[in-house]
Design an enzyme around this catalytic site. Structure first.
Site, PDB file in Angstrom:
ATOM      1  N   GLY A 122      -0.965  -2.509   0.539  1.00 41.41           N
ATOM      2  CA  GLY A 122      -2.015  -3.239  -0.171  1.00 41.41           C
ATOM      3  C   GLY A 122      -3.381  -3.070   0.457  1.00 41.41           C
TER       4      GLY A 122
ATOM      5  N   GLY B  56       5.574  -3.725   0.122  1.00 44.30           N
ATOM      6  CA  GLY B  56       6.866  -3.889   0.800  1.00 44.30           C
ATOM      7  C   GLY B  56       7.907  -2.876   0.344  1.00 44.30           C
TER       8      GLY B  56
ATOM      9  N   LYS C  45       0.705  -5.238  12.243  1.00 44.43           N
ATOM     10  CA  LYS C  45       1.880  -5.517  13.081  1.00 44.43           C
ATOM     11  C   LYS C  45       2.803  -4.333  13.256  1.00 44.43           C
ATOM     12  CE  LYS C  45       2.313 -10.362  11.734  1.00 44.43           C
ATOM     13  NZ  LYS C  45       3.110 -11.171  10.797  1.00 44.43           N
TER      14      LYS C  45
ATOM     15  N   ARG D  97      -2.717  -3.316 -12.095  1.00 46.70           N
ATOM     16  CA  ARG D  97      -1.271  -3.255 -12.379  1.00 46.70           C
ATOM     17  C   ARG D  97      -0.991  -3.201 -13.877  1.00 46.70           C
ATOM     18  NH1 ARG D  97       0.731  -7.204  -7.530  1.00 46.70           N
ATOM     19  NH2 ARG D  97       1.006  -5.528  -6.025  1.00 46.70           N
TER      20      ARG D  97
HETATM   21  P1  ADP Z   1      -1.190  -2.501   4.638  1.00 51.49           P
HETATM   22  O1  ADP Z   1      -1.373  -3.690   3.719  1.00 51.49           O
HETATM   23  O2  ADP Z   1      -1.983  -1.331   4.206  1.00 51.49           O
HETATM   24  O3  ADP Z   1       0.248  -2.170   4.878  1.00 51.49           O
HETATM   25  P2  ADP Z   1      -1.410  -4.157   6.988  1.00 51.49           P
HETATM   26  O4  ADP Z   1      -1.183  -5.362   6.137  1.00 51.49           O
HETATM   27  O5  ADP Z   1      -0.364  -3.777   7.947  1.00 51.49           O
HETATM   28  O6  ADP Z   1      -1.796  -2.903   6.074  1.00 51.49           O
HETATM   29  O7  ADP Z   1      -2.722  -4.376   7.854  1.00 51.49           O
HETATM   30  C1  ADP Z   1      -3.980  -4.602   7.306  1.00 51.49           C
HETATM   31  C2  ADP Z   1      -4.712  -5.711   8.003  1.00 51.49           C
HETATM   32  O8  ADP Z   1      -4.781  -5.455   9.390  1.00 51.49           O
HETATM   33  C3  ADP Z   1      -6.142  -5.812   7.508  1.00 51.49           C
HETATM   34  O9  ADP Z   1      -6.389  -7.152   7.112  1.00 51.49           O
HETATM   35  C4  ADP Z   1      -6.972  -5.437   8.728  1.00 51.49           C
HETATM   36  O10 ADP Z   1      -8.189  -6.166   8.832  1.00 51.49           O
HETATM   37  C5  ADP Z   1      -6.051  -5.815   9.858  1.00 51.49           C
HETATM   38  N1  ADP Z   1      -6.385  -5.105  11.092  1.00 51.49           N
HETATM   39  C6  ADP Z   1      -6.234  -3.796  11.329  1.00 51.49           C
HETATM   40  N2  ADP Z   1      -6.640  -3.504  12.584  1.00 51.49           N
HETATM   41  C7  ADP Z   1      -7.054  -4.663  13.140  1.00 51.49           C
HETATM   42  C8  ADP Z   1      -7.569  -5.030  14.424  1.00 51.49           C
HETATM   43  N3  ADP Z   1      -7.773  -4.118  15.365  1.00 51.49           N
HETATM   44  N4  ADP Z   1      -7.843  -6.333  14.639  1.00 51.49           N
HETATM   45  C9  ADP Z   1      -7.646  -7.249  13.678  1.00 51.49           C
HETATM   46  N5  ADP Z   1      -7.166  -6.979  12.454  1.00 51.49           N
HETATM   47  C10 ADP Z   1      -6.868  -5.699  12.190  1.00 51.49           C
HETATM   48 MG    MG Z   2      -1.217  -5.789   4.089  1.00 55.83          MG
END
Ligand code: ADP
Ligand code: MG
Length: 433
Positions: A392, A415, A234, A71
């Site tokens: 992230g 976010g 989620k 950053r």
């Molecule tokens: P980003 O930060 O890119 O927006 P998210 O925070 O929504 O992504 O999701 C990332 C997290 O989801 C990671 O820690 C990853 O390990 C977890 N994850 C993804 N698929 C699974 C799964 N099938 N079971 C458990 N954890 C998962």
């Molecule tokens: Mg995340």
């Protein structure tokens, strides 16, 4: 001022920024700040003026040392630009969650020391606060060629509460306001929103402008076929994004834990995989929207799973359904093949010309379950499409795979990126208009 000239200036600065960050600058930037209703740092005469730069310098610090300077490096182009133009930067950020009181653990001091090293000849005056008579007096004494680094905004409750008095205090320090903190633009805080109305000369920094331009390019008339890849934990976090992208996407590929809520909504058993039962109705609604808009929606057709007893062992499951005792942790090889085909296949056959990706395809932090995410990252990197990756964990996954330099744009905002791609107006951007 002339819009065309502004656009040109912005584009060349963007290219410089892209190369400074080691990013690919593939393709022209489709819109400058003006067309989105805000000005940028390039639109002001900065000579001899104190310029407040709200940056996102929220970096991890251990034992008084910055452990990841991504950053900080991203914030340098705007800082250097202001210095080059004879402006006197008064720079600040939040750092961690000190909860409205002074906590040395969250002091900005290590950040300013590092920035001082990056700048070389420019002395960085480190302030012990961000508002008040003493800080104001020191700010007034600065001359061109110097800069001031403010202490953590969140040492004051007024920052997150967007307190008008605190905001006024911050505004006292400068005559031009530049917001370069895209990552916090979705929050209405004193340093991102409250203080901004005190300035007539206010605009976006180079990093902020680049983020908004690239994401706008994605949202407004993307080259088609447009393929969105959505994964992660989620459904709750991504509903807005999926719905907003439905209009423009030709295909949406869904992986990660959130895919299980969609499979459940189709009546497919997913064993002990992470699901959000209360989001099943949203999944049903999204699938209905896909039908209505003619968007191809892909879900996993096979998996790599684990059990509570054998977490480190990936068990391949050659069906959409997952046995009752197992947990789906990654997409399987058939899903990888199908998703990769959609991502990098010939555009004439539906392969992508534009790709947006947010959310890992599985539990990628565990090597046993990182295959799906790595292979999809490789497919995006190999594709000739314009690609944008944000989030992230997604960015971490692409960095881990060593593919970051083959991606069109890597968003620095988690976010904020989700809010913007979800169609929301960002308060920090709104305030600049
Ligand atoms: P980003 O930060 O890119 O927006 P998210 O925070 O929504 O992504 O999701 C990332 C997290 O989801 C990671 O820690 C990853 O390990 C977890 N994850 C993804 N698929 C699974 C799964 N099938 N079971 C458990 N954890 C998962
Ligand atoms: Mg995340």
């Amino acid at each position: 001022m002339n819009g065309a000239t502004l656009g040109l200036g912005t584009t060349s600065a963007m290219a410089a920024l892209a190369s400074a960050q080691g990013m690919s600058s593939s393709g022209a930037i489709s819109s400058d700040g003006m067309s989105q209703g805000f000005r940028t740092v390039e639109d002001f005469d900065l000579d001899g003026k104190r310029v407040f730069i709200r940056a996102d310098l929220n970096v991890p610090i251990e034992n008084g040392e910055v452990t990841d300077d991504t950053r900080i490096r991203a914030a340098l182009p705007t800082l250097k630009y202001v210095l080059e133009k004879g402006g006197i930067p008064i720079m600040g950020s939040h750092l961690g969650r000190p909860g409205g009181k002074v906590d040395p653990k969250f002091s900005m001091e290590p950040v300013w020391r590092l920035i001082g090293q990056h700048l070389g000849n420019t002395p960085v005056i480190i302030a012990n606060d961000c508002v008040g008579d003493e800080v104001e007096a020191r700010a007034e004494m600065l001359s061109p060629g110097q800069m001031m680094g403010l202490e953590n905004f969140r040492f004051h409750k007024g920052e997150t509460e967007n307190d008008p008095e605190f905001a006024r205090g911050l505004a006292e320090l400068a005559s031009v306001y530049i917001n370069d903190a895209f990552g916090t633009a979705h929050r209405s805080h004193a340093s991102t929103v409250g203080m901004v109305e005190h300035f007539t000369e206010r605009g976006a920094g180079l990093l902020m402008a680049r983020e908004l331009n690239e994401l706008t390019r994605l949202l407004v008339r993307p080259a088609r076929p447009f393929v969105s890849v959505i994964g992660g934990l989620k459904v709750s976090d991504k509903i807005g994004v999926i719905k907003n992208l439905m209009e423009t996407s030709d295909a949406i590929l869904i992986g990660g834990a959130m895919a299980y809520t969609f499979l459940l909504a189709r009546g497919i058993k997913v064993g002990k995989s992470k699901v959000e039962e209360f989001r099943v109705h949203d999944a049903v609604q999204i699938m209905k929207m896909a039908e209505e808009t003619g968007t191809r929606l892909y879900l996993p057709k096979d998996h790599r799973a684990g059990s509570e007893e054998t977490l480190s062992l990936a068990i391949e499951i050659d069906s959409a359904e997952i046995p009752s005792k197992l947990i789906g942790y990654d997409i399987g090889p058939k899903t990888v093949a199908e998703f990769s085909q959609v991502i990098k296949g010939s555009p004439a056959l539906g392969g992508a010309r534009t790709i947006f990706w947010n959310g890992p395809m599985g539990w990628f932090e565990n090597a046993q379950f990182s295959t799906g995410t790595n292979e999809i990252a490789a497919a995006v990197a190999e594709s000739s499409a314009y690609s944008v990756i944000g989030g992230g964990d997604s960015v971490a996954a692409v960095n881990q795979a060593g593919l970051a330099d083959r991606i069109g744009h890597i968003s620095t905002g988690g976010g904020a990126m989700l809010a913007f791609v979800g169609g929301k107006e960002l308060p920090g951007v709104q305030a600049l208009k």
